[in-house]
Design an enzyme around this catalytic site. Sequence first.
Site, PDB file in Angstrom:
ATOM      1  N   GLY A 239       0.800  -1.214   0.000  1.00 45.10           N
ATOM      2  CA  GLY A 239       0.000   0.000   0.000  1.00 45.10           C
ATOM      3  C   GLY A 239       0.836   1.269   0.000  1.00 45.10           C
ATOM      4  CG  HIS A 240      -1.305   4.957   0.215  1.00 46.31           C
ATOM      5  ND1 HIS A 240      -2.438   5.606  -0.201  1.00 46.31           N
ATOM      6  CD2 HIS A 240      -1.569   4.555   1.480  1.00 46.31           C
ATOM      7  CE1 HIS A 240      -3.335   5.610   0.770  1.00 46.31           C
ATOM      8  NE2 HIS A 240      -2.825   4.974   1.790  1.00 46.31           N
ATOM      9  CG  ASN A 241       2.256   7.320   2.152  1.00 44.87           C
ATOM     10  OD1 ASN A 241       1.061   7.395   1.861  1.00 44.87           O
ATOM     11  ND2 ASN A 241       3.127   8.260   1.834  1.00 44.87           N
TER      12      ASN A 241
END
Length: 330
Positions: A239-241
């Site tokens: 997922g993002h980050n």
Amino acid sequence: MSSYSIEEVCQHIGSDSLTEKDLIVKKIASLKNADSDSISFFTRSSYAEDLKTTKAKVLIMREEDAYLWQGMTIIHPNPYLAYAKLTQLFNPRKRPEPSIDLGAIIGKEVKISKTSFIGPFNSIGQLSVIGEGVVIESHVSIGSNVHVGDNTYIHANVTIGDDVVIGGNCEIYASASIGTDGFGYAEHNEGNWEKIMQTGSVIIGNNVDIGSNTVIDRGAMDDTIIQSGVKIDNQVQIGHNCNIGENTIIAGCVGIAGSAIIGKECKIGGAAMILGHLRIADKTTVSPGTMITKSITKSGEKFTSIMPFLKHSDWLKFASKLKQFGKKDD
């Protein structure tokens, strides 16, 4: 068919050569399927029966196991590592001759090294930079302002979003998606959802492998980071980050939710799940199918949460007893 002398084999894996250094081996094989042209290796007692009947010309073994076999032996402290090195010797990567296919679509101000190969039906966005010795097979979509490091190999049908940075000596397998939008939405009071524009990107270090159909989301604000030496199997969702530490290895079908920080040299088994915003300490091992629901702060530990599989009727009995046990605690 490639063939190598015992001396060449020993030099390649870092072992002392045998007195029969001119002896030739033609292939690598399992203990069970080896013949008189083969080199094989022995790593664990579960293969002891195959060891008794193997027809291999030479075996790679640990010193403490060498007494188990009376044939020709190369001593190595890590036979499986030696085997990995031999696969590269017997099966060297064949790279295509440098060229840019006429069917490729190249944006404005793109810089492509003269030593790189750009196959048919690829699209490379403006301001992107393709380093020395890069191979981009076919039907690859690369966004704008992407940097691909030297000697990276990108297989067919990969998608790479804008502003992604990929280090050197990486390998990205077919149909992976890197740097497309992360899963970010804000809920209205009425229950509908407002999209959050994902303005970060993905930064990938050197010597990273990314398997087929794996997705690495771009960051919402900060970048998603995959540090050097990371190995990611097929069908993994990051997922993002997220930030994945150096030399961590992730098996197939793992899901890592947004903003999780994974330490260095972790081992994450297939189909494990890691919830978002958690921190996982260095050298943590997560068993297959395990869900991690809180941060892990002590390094070097192993975690397992999946139960052994049972016949359905036995599972129902177990679940009933577990439910009764929970009621007693209440």
